[in-house]
Each structure stands twice: as structure tokens, then as C-alpha cells.
Design an enzyme around this catalytic site. Structure first.
Site, PDB file in Angstrom:
ATOM      1  N   ASP A 235       0.833  -1.200   0.000  1.00  0.00           N
ATOM      2  CA  ASP A 235       0.000   0.000   0.000  1.00  0.00           C
ATOM      3  C   ASP A 235       0.875   1.260   0.000  1.00  0.00           C
ATOM      4  O   ASP A 235       0.711   2.165   0.831  1.00  0.00           O
ATOM      5  CB  ASP A 235      -0.965  -0.006   1.206  1.00  0.00           C
ATOM      6  CG  ASP A 235      -1.970   1.147   1.144  1.00  0.00           C
ATOM      7  OD1 ASP A 235      -2.192   1.692   0.036  1.00  0.00           O
ATOM      8  OD2 ASP A 235      -2.526   1.508   2.194  1.00  0.00           O
TER       9      ASP A 235
ATOM     10  N   HIS B  33      -2.255   0.532  11.905  1.00  0.00           N
ATOM     11  CA  HIS B  33      -2.142  -0.888  11.562  1.00  0.00           C
ATOM     12  C   HIS B  33      -0.697  -1.270  11.280  1.00  0.00           C
ATOM     13  O   HIS B  33       0.155  -0.399  11.081  1.00  0.00           O
ATOM     14  CB  HIS B  33      -3.008  -1.216  10.343  1.00  0.00           C
ATOM     15  CG  HIS B  33      -2.909  -0.201   9.251  1.00  0.00           C
ATOM     16  ND1 HIS B  33      -3.852   0.775   9.049  1.00  0.00           N
ATOM     17  CD2 HIS B  33      -1.960   0.030   8.312  1.00  0.00           C
ATOM     18  CE1 HIS B  33      -3.492   1.542   8.039  1.00  0.00           C
ATOM     19  NE2 HIS B  33      -2.342   1.121   7.572  1.00  0.00           N
TER      20      HIS B  33
ATOM     21  N   GLN C  19      -3.334  -5.350   5.957  1.00  0.00           N
ATOM     22  CA  GLN C  19      -3.067  -4.304   6.963  1.00  0.00           C
ATOM     23  C   GLN C  19      -3.929  -4.594   8.191  1.00  0.00           C
ATOM     24  O   GLN C  19      -5.159  -4.427   8.144  1.00  0.00           O
ATOM     25  CB  GLN C  19      -3.394  -2.918   6.379  1.00  0.00           C
ATOM     26  CG  GLN C  19      -2.381  -2.464   5.335  1.00  0.00           C
ATOM     27  CD  GLN C  19      -2.873  -1.307   4.483  1.00  0.00           C
ATOM     28  OE1 GLN C  19      -3.976  -1.347   3.924  1.00  0.00           O
ATOM     29  NE2 GLN C  19      -2.064  -0.267   4.367  1.00  0.00           N
TER      30      GLN C  19
ATOM     31  N   ARG D  85       3.862  12.838  10.497  1.00  0.00           N
ATOM     32  CA  ARG D  85       2.529  12.653   9.911  1.00  0.00           C
ATOM     33  C   ARG D  85       1.919  11.397  10.515  1.00  0.00           C
ATOM     34  O   ARG D  85       2.417  10.288  10.294  1.00  0.00           O
ATOM     35  CB  ARG D  85       2.640  12.510   8.401  1.00  0.00           C
ATOM     36  CG  ARG D  85       1.314  12.276   7.674  1.00  0.00           C
ATOM     37  CD  ARG D  85       1.600  11.999   6.215  1.00  0.00           C
ATOM     38  NE  ARG D  85       0.430  11.846   5.378  1.00  0.00           N
ATOM     39  CZ  ARG D  85      -0.251  10.709   5.229  1.00  0.00           C
ATOM     40  NH1 ARG D  85       0.075   9.626   5.900  1.00  0.00           N
ATOM     41  NH2 ARG D  85      -1.282  10.656   4.400  1.00  0.00           N
TER      42      ARG D  85
ATOM     43  N   ASP E 294      -0.532   8.762  10.387  1.00  0.00           N
ATOM     44  CA  ASP E 294      -1.389   8.240   9.330  1.00  0.00           C
ATOM     45  C   ASP E 294      -2.711   7.749   9.917  1.00  0.00           C
ATOM     46  O   ASP E 294      -2.744   7.054  10.938  1.00  0.00           O
ATOM     47  CB  ASP E 294      -0.650   7.061   8.659  1.00  0.00           C
ATOM     48  CG  ASP E 294      -1.413   6.531   7.464  1.00  0.00           C
ATOM     49  OD1 ASP E 294      -1.631   7.299   6.517  1.00  0.00           O
ATOM     50  OD2 ASP E 294      -1.795   5.344   7.486  1.00  0.00           O
TER      51      ASP E 294
ATOM     52  N   GLU F  97      -3.400  13.031   9.980  1.00  0.00           N
ATOM     53  CA  GLU F  97      -3.928  12.848   8.620  1.00  0.00           C
ATOM     54  C   GLU F  97      -5.385  12.383   8.722  1.00  0.00           C
ATOM     55  O   GLU F  97      -5.706  11.211   8.537  1.00  0.00           O
ATOM     56  CB  GLU F  97      -3.076  11.824   7.855  1.00  0.00           C
ATOM     57  CG  GLU F  97      -3.442  11.706   6.392  1.00  0.00           C
ATOM     58  CD  GLU F  97      -4.126  10.401   6.009  1.00  0.00           C
ATOM     59  OE1 GLU F  97      -4.627  10.315   4.882  1.00  0.00           O
ATOM     60  OE2 GLU F  97      -4.183   9.468   6.828  1.00  0.00           O
TER      61      GLU F  97
ATOM     62  N   HIS G  35      -0.645  11.901  -2.675  1.00  0.00           N
ATOM     63  CA  HIS G  35      -0.570  10.550  -3.230  1.00  0.00           C
ATOM     64  C   HIS G  35      -1.920   9.844  -3.218  1.00  0.00           C
ATOM     65  O   HIS G  35      -2.094   8.820  -3.852  1.00  0.00           O
ATOM     66  CB  HIS G  35       0.452   9.733  -2.433  1.00  0.00           C
ATOM     67  CG  HIS G  35      -0.028   9.448  -1.038  1.00  0.00           C
ATOM     68  ND1 HIS G  35      -0.121  10.425  -0.074  1.00  0.00           N
ATOM     69  CD2 HIS G  35      -0.486   8.309  -0.463  1.00  0.00           C
ATOM     70  CE1 HIS G  35      -0.601   9.886   1.029  1.00  0.00           C
ATOM     71  NE2 HIS G  35      -0.826   8.610   0.835  1.00  0.00           N
ATOM     72  N   ASP G  36      -2.877  10.385  -2.454  1.00  0.00           N
ATOM     73  CA  ASP G  36      -4.182   9.738  -2.334  1.00  0.00           C
ATOM     74  C   ASP G  36      -5.179  10.311  -3.332  1.00  0.00           C
ATOM     75  O   ASP G  36      -4.894  11.261  -4.057  1.00  0.00           O
ATOM     76  CB  ASP G  36      -4.698   9.883  -0.898  1.00  0.00           C
ATOM     77  CG  ASP G  36      -4.085   8.835   0.024  1.00  0.00           C
ATOM     78  OD1 ASP G  36      -3.746   7.741  -0.466  1.00  0.00           O
ATOM     79  OD2 ASP G  36      -3.937   9.115   1.226  1.00  0.00           O
TER      80      ASP G  36
ATOM     81  N   ARG H 187      -4.773   4.746  -7.681  1.00  0.00           N
ATOM     82  CA  ARG H 187      -4.031   5.904  -7.166  1.00  0.00           C
ATOM     83  C   ARG H 187      -2.605   5.920  -7.736  1.00  0.00           C
ATOM     84  O   ARG H 187      -1.955   6.954  -7.743  1.00  0.00           O
ATOM     85  CB  ARG H 187      -3.966   5.858  -5.627  1.00  0.00           C
ATOM     86  CG  ARG H 187      -5.309   6.142  -4.960  1.00  0.00           C
ATOM     87  CD  ARG H 187      -5.216   6.017  -3.460  1.00  0.00           C
ATOM     88  NE  ARG H 187      -4.864   4.660  -3.050  1.00  0.00           N
ATOM     89  CZ  ARG H 187      -4.617   4.293  -1.794  1.00  0.00           C
ATOM     90  NH1 ARG H 187      -4.698   5.177  -0.820  1.00  0.00           N
ATOM     91  NH2 ARG H 187      -4.310   3.039  -1.487  1.00  0.00           N
TER      92      ARG H 187
HETATM   93  C1  GLC Z   1      -3.627   6.912   4.649  1.00  0.00           C
HETATM   94  C2  GLC Z   1      -2.668   6.983   3.480  1.00  0.00           C
HETATM   95  C3  GLC Z   1      -3.154   6.075   2.389  1.00  0.00           C
HETATM   96  C4  GLC Z   1      -3.233   4.670   2.917  1.00  0.00           C
HETATM   97  C5  GLC Z   1      -4.070   4.597   4.194  1.00  0.00           C
HETATM   98  C6  GLC Z   1      -3.882   3.293   4.900  1.00  0.00           C
HETATM   99  O1  GLC Z   1      -4.864   7.407   4.342  1.00  0.00           O
HETATM  100  O2  GLC Z   1      -2.553   8.294   3.046  1.00  0.00           O
HETATM  101  O3  GLC Z   1      -2.325   6.133   1.263  1.00  0.00           O
HETATM  102  O4  GLC Z   1      -3.782   3.815   1.942  1.00  0.00           O
HETATM  103  O5  GLC Z   1      -3.696   5.598   5.124  1.00  0.00           O
HETATM  104  O6  GLC Z   1      -2.647   3.274   5.558  1.00  0.00           O
END
Ligand code: GLC
Length: 647
Positions: free
Chosen positions: A139, A182, A250, A280, A282, A324, A393-394, A518
Site C-alpha cells: 500500500d 495498523h 493491513q 505525519r 497516518d 492525517e 498521493h491519495d 491511485r
Molecule cells: C492513509 C494513506 C493512504 C493509505 C491509508 C492506509 O490514508 O494516506 O495512502 O492507503 O492511510 O494506511
């Protein structure tokens, strides 16, 4: 509140383990100041847990150890940052997110690219996840199998340390991720859990049968409904179900277990002591699970973040936190902290609402939805800041509320459908070349993938060799970037956008990526494109030099530091977003025409906030104006913007 036994306990430990009257005095003071709150928040979550008491002792030791491990130069930098008072609000900072391997192959090579960032005006690097992650189920690095080992694809820890040292020399800043929610199923905790170790099964959410998973599923949305439907995965080795909110590989960590919290906090400190300036966090919205809820944005998730924040303040105060949280506008706001904790949770959040609203305005040529959302966005407390961006990136999620669309006079369902079709290039006449991401047939929801350039029409224009459409696409790209650089916050470019990279469809040929579109907007940088920077008039050169100029202008104007000084001006024209940024001695107006036609705005716009400038200077077009009469108009070209200082 004074708690005699707690102070006695902590004092005893600190006096024994630190040089509390001398070099560790600041740490000692910070610890004593924060310990009561740390205790309160910790108890909120763990007081009834059988391991609660023992883990609290481990927590104290983890904080002390983090302080002891903190290198001297970082301790010194902590002091400098503290003296600056909110160092991260400065207009001098400009960031870029990048995948190390796709940008320059490995971490070592980054050091020879630092001058590229300098040339562009970027001094803050977000390296997308670089820690070990299984190649075929990664991922993009967000499935971490070892939080402390750099993935062999990128290099070694020593490489990261040496680039960080070079960046420090150049006064650049580093941002890394901690994937808190995760681990990869290949992480050693997961491997042990799979093998039947119940201590480590408690690190995750395991279930003997479908009874509880079914109950959870009733109220939990799906994050990746196309590629990873459902929220649980059957693990044959131990014959149990495990919670997997994102992909099946995950595994969600179980933060109701205090051992998980303490172990992950230790990882937070590991990153802090590598010299991370901004961490950051996540997907923080997901870190606490409770049956019968969406398992997102729960109060305990905020408690955990506050706890992390207090501990970081004690042992690595120079590291700021970014949550995030890509969630509904009112929910994002809560990550800055609420009540007594206002400004004591995350220092940064992504301005995901405004990012999506910019795309809304670009497709419709109308800023009314954007304006309808501002009352929520402006609630950001002073002392915290946004990451502002147009792409990352998302995918782009249209996460703002239906009532905001309705206030603009549209039907929310039809409007969202229009936007998705527009950016996927399905709407008649749309110049965009994006794609729908994670379409959910049960709800009709979808998000949008595609690079900034492709969504702005550059891909289509180039393939049709249409010079006029190319010029229009470039205008849109710069309009979008300028808007996000100037509304307040730390601008975060996404690598490749500064060169106008269009979608890359090669991901379709790679089995470990083809299920996730993506990847179309995560380019592999090519030397060819860089060479075109030297060709005057090429799209690459025009976009790069435009972006660079915007960053230069931003750095010249301290009024753009994020001191909560954004004032939206009356919507005199539904196509134009106009705001004012103001401090004691400067005033800057930003006017952005999101439509493809000329727009007109009364000169009164420059006076309505009480100040009556006699002279105006547009930094972007390098042009001076005398303000006209109130009944006369200032003209804005199609998809153009003006960064006007008033004197
Ligand atoms: C966050 C990341 C994304 C990822 C998700 C799971 O949102 O920006 O790219 O798929 O977390 O870790």
C-alpha cells in the site's frame, strides 16, 4: 491538579535517572508540568485494564529513555524552535511529498537532489513511507513490517541519518509518517499472533467467529470497497478473524491494550530522534474501535492523540504533529483539540475540505460551495496550521457536507455526480483525464484519482497537440497551486506536479499495483522531463518557473505566515474567490477567477474590510494599479489570479 503520590513517584524516578538540576533540567520541568495530564488521559483509557499499572511504569521509562536517546543537536534545535514561538507557522516553509524510489531511486541519491528543491524553493520534505514493507502488499509503504528498518529498496538507516544531517545544514525540515493504525501482516507481532501467540493476538482485534465482526460491519463503512471489501479477514493459520479496515494485509492495532500504546509511542520517539520535524500520523481517525459505531473519529482516538502529544512535548518538543484525518469538515477541526485541549492535540491537519473545494470551483467555475464551507474551516484555532495542497498521493474525496452544496443552490447528489464525471473525463466537453477510485456500488460513492496536470486538462491538450488548450491547462495548474499556497498554512506540493506530470498508466501492468488506480498519479521521475526545464516555453518550464515564482512571492511576504489572518471578502462575483491577509503593517489581497471567462469585480472589494489603499501592487503580474471608483470594475482574465498588496 497536584497529586502528591504521583509527584513523589515521578520525582523519585527523575532524580535517580537524570541530571535534573543541570543538563536535564528543562526536560525535568516539562515532565513535571505534563505528568498530571498524562496520568488523567492514560487513566481514561487504561485504568481498568489488568496491565494498566505496569504499562504506566513502562510509559514513564519510555519517555525518559527517549530523552536520553535524543541527540544533542536535536535538543539544541528544540530550544531554537521553542524560542521562535510556533516555528511551523512561518511563511518561509514550503514542502514537497515524494516517494524516494520514484523520485530518485534511493535515499542516498536524495542528497544530490537537495539543490533541485532549493532551486524550486522547497525546504520541507515529506518522504513517503520508507520503512520496511512487503513489496507485493505494501500500500505504497503504508503496510509496515518493521517500524525501525529502512526498506532495502530505499537504503539503510544510516542513509536517512546522513541526508537528515545534510538537510539540517541547509536549514531544511523533514517529515515522515508513523503508520499508527495498523501493521503489515508480516510485522513480527502479526507473525506471532498468526502462529497462535495470544499475547500478540491481543495486539490486534481477533475474533473466534463472525458474531462480533458481523455486528461491527453493520455500522462500519468500507474504505476500499472495490479492492478490499468488508472490515475483517479470515486467518487460516490460527482459524480466527482479524480486523482489517484497509487492505486485508493491513491489520488494525488494538489500542485498548496499553502495551500497544506504549510500544507505538516508543516508535514515535524513534522517529523523533531521527530528526523528524513534523510527524505525519497516518489515519488517526481509525485508531479506536467500538462496536455499534463507524469506528472513526471516536473520542478515545482524540484521547490517544492528546496523550502522544503530551509525551512528545516532554521528550522531543521540537517535533510537531500532523493528523492525517481526511474526514468531514467539522470532524477534521477536532484534531486540533477541543475544550481545554484546544491547540493541544495535532499542530497540523490537512485542509482536505478546501482542497476538494478548489476542485469543485474549478469544475463549476463557481465558488459558492467553497464559500459555504468557510465558516467551518475558519474555526481552526490560532497556533495550529493546515497543510494546504491541491494533490497528494491519495485520491480526492468530495468530503464536504451536502448542505454546503445546497446553499449554493444545487442538488447535492447530482452535483457530486457531475464532479466525479467531470474529473473522470466522462462529462461532455470535460478536458479532465482522471478516474473514479473506490467506487462503492452499495452507496454510489466514489473518489477521484489523477495528477494535477491531467485533471487540469494537460494530458488531453498534449495528446491533441492543442497549444491553446495547453496554455489553458497551465493557467489552471498555477491557479490551483497559487490558491493553495496563499490561503494560509504550509503548502505541500506533490512531486511531479511542479513539472506537469500527466497520469502514468503503467501501474496496470504490475499485479501488486493494478488494483489501485491511485498509482496513476504517482509518477516515476524521468531525466527527459527534467531536461525540458531548459527549453524555454515547454510546459515543464512554464509550470516549474510559475511554481517557483509563487513560492518566492510567498517567502517575501511575512503577512502570509499562518497567524489566523485570513478574511474572505464578500462574494461580489460567484466566479471569484477573494480574500485578504493582513498584519499590523501589510495587507495582501488574493483574487482568484475560477471560471473560463473574464470576470469583473468592483474596486470596492479593496475597501470593504475597512482599509482604503491608495495604491495597489500585483506581485504575480508585477503591475501597479490605482484603485478605481466603487462603480468601476477590476477585470480578471479567465483562470487567473492576482496577489495584490495594498498601500
Ligand atoms: C492513509 C494513506 C493512504 C493509505 C491509508 C492506509 O490514508 O494516506 O495512502 O492507503 O492511510 O494506511
Amino acid at each position: 491538579m497536584y497529586d502528591h503520590f504521583l509527584y513523589q513517584y515521578i520525582n523519585g524516578i527523575l532524580k535517580k535517572e537524570t541530571d535534573w538540576t543541570k543538563s536535564d533540567n528543562a526536560f525535568y520541568t516539562r515532565f513535571l508540568a505534563n505528568i498530571p495530564e498524562i496520568r488523567v488521559l492514560y487513566d481514561e483509557l487504561y485504568v481498568t485494564h489488568p496491565a494498566g499499572k505496569e504499562s504506566f511504569g513502562q510509559l514513564i521509562q519510555t519517555i525518559i529513555q527517549a530523552h536520553k536517546n535524543r541527540p544533542a543537536d536535536l535538543k539544541q534545535r528544540d530550544g531554537t524552535k521553542e524560542d521562535q514561538d510556533h516555528w511551523f507557522l512561518s511563511n518561509q516553509l514550503a514542502g514537497m511529498s515524494l516517494y524516494v524510489d520514484r523520485f530518485c531511486e534511493n535515499i542516498q541519491n536524495l542528497s544530490s537532489r537537495l539543490d533541485y528543491f532549493e532551486k524550486l524553493g522547497v525546504n520541507f520534505l515529506h518522504l513517503m513511507p520508507v520503512f520496511e514493507s512487503p513489496p507485493n502488499e505494501s500500500d505504497g509503504g503504508y503496510a509496515v513490517s518493521n517500524f525501525r528498518k529502512i526498506d532495502a529498496r530505499f537504503g539503510q538507516l544510516e542513509d536517512l541519518k546522513s541526508v537528515q544531517a545534510e538537510m539540517l545544514q541547509k536549514n531544511m525540515y523533514l517529515m515522515l509518517d508513523i503508520v499508527l493504525n495498523h501493521t503489515s501482516r508480516q510485522h513480527e507481532w502479526a507473525v506471532k499472533a498468526r502462529a497462535g501467540n495470544t499475547y500478540y493476538q491481543d495486539y490486534f482485534h481477533f475474533f473466534e467467529n463472525r458474531r462480533l465482526p458481523d455486528e461491527y460491519d453493520r455500522s462500519m463503512p468500507e474504505v476500499f470497497p472495490e479492492s478490499a471489501p468488508g472490515n475483517f479477514t479470515w486467518i487460516e493459520e490460527c482459524r480466527k478473524w482479524v480486523m482489517t479496515v484497509f487492505h486485508s494485509y493491513q491489520w488494525d492495532l488494538n489500542y485498548s491494550n496499553p502495551h500497544v500504546f506504549v510500544d507505538m509511542l516508543d516508535n514515535v520517539f524513534f522517529y523523533a530522534n531521527l530528526g523528524v520535524d513534523l510527524l505525519r500520523i497516518d489515519a488517526p481517525a481509525f485508531i479506536w474501535k467500538q462496536i455499534g459505531t463507524t469506528c472513526q473519529n471516536l473520542p478515545q482516538a482524540h484521547t490517544l492523540l492528546r496523550l502522544i502529544r503530551l509525551c512528545v512535548e516532554v521528550a522531543s518538543p521540537g517535533m510537531a504533529l500532523l493528523g492525517e484525518a481526511i474526514v468531514a469538515p467539522a470532524e477534521i477541526m477536532k484534531y486540533f483539540g477541543t475544550g481545554n485541549y484546544t491547540t493541544h492535540e495535532c499542530d497540523f491537519a490537512y485542509n482536505a475540505t478546501h482542497m476538494a473545494l478548489q476542485w469543485d470551483a474549478l469544475a463549476t467555475g463557481d465558488v459558492r460551495v467553497m464559500m459555504a464551507a468557510q465558516h467551518e474551516i475558519l474555526k481552526k484555532p490560532r497556533g495550529c496550521s493546515w497543510i494546504t495542497y491541491t494533490r497528494c498521493h491519495d485520491d480526492i474525496g468530495l468530503g464536504y457536507e451536502d448542505y454546503m452544496i445546497e446553499q449554493a443552490g444545487w442538488n447535492a447528489f447530482a452535483h457530486r455526480n457531475f464532479l466525479k464525471n467531470y474529473f473522470a473525463g466522462l462529462y461532455p466537453g470535460s478536458p479532465s483525464r482522471g478516474a473514479l477510485f473506490s467506487f462503492n456500488p452499495k452507496t454510489g460513492d466514489a473518489r477521484i484519482s489523477g495528477t494535477l496536470a491531467s485533471l487540469c486538462g494537460l494530458e488531453k491538450a498534449i495528446s491533441e497537440k492543442d497549444a491553446e488548450a495547453t496554455a489553458m491547462a497551465i493557467r489552471k495548474i498555477l491557479l490551483m497551486q497559487a490558491h493553495s499556497f496563499f490561503i494560509g498554512g504550509l503548502p505541500m506540493l506533490f512531486y511531479g506536479d511542479e513539472l506537469g506530470y500527466i497520469n502514468d498508466y503503467s501501474y496496470l501492468d504490475e499485479s501488486e499495483k493494478s488494483y489501485d488506480n491511485r498509482w496513476m498519479h504517482r509518477p516515476v521521475m524521468q531525466g527527459e522531463k527534467l531536461k525540458r526545464l531548459d527549453e524555454k516555453g515547454s510546459p515543464e518550464e512554464r509550470i516549474f518557473s510559475g511554481t517557483r515564482r509563487l513560492l518566492q512571492i510567498r517567502k517575501q511576504l511575512p503577512v502570509l505566515a499562518d497567524t489566523g489572518n485570513l478574511i474572505w471578502l464578500n462574494p461580489h462575483n460567484i466566479h471569484v474567490a477573494s480574500f485578504m491577509r493582513r498584519n499590523e503593517n501589510k495587507i495582501l489581497y488574493g483574487l482568484f477567477n475560477f471560471s473560463g471567462k473574464k470576470a469583473f469585480i468592483s474596486w470596492y472589494v479593496f475597501k470593504e474590510a475597512g482599509k482604503h489603499p491608495n495604491r495597489l501592487h500585483d506581485h504575480w503580474h508585477e503591475q501597479d494599479y490605482e484603485p478605481g471608483e466603487d462603480h468601476e470594475y477590476f477585470t480578471l482574465e479567465p483562470y487567473s489570479f492576482y496577489l495584490i498588496e495594498g498601500y
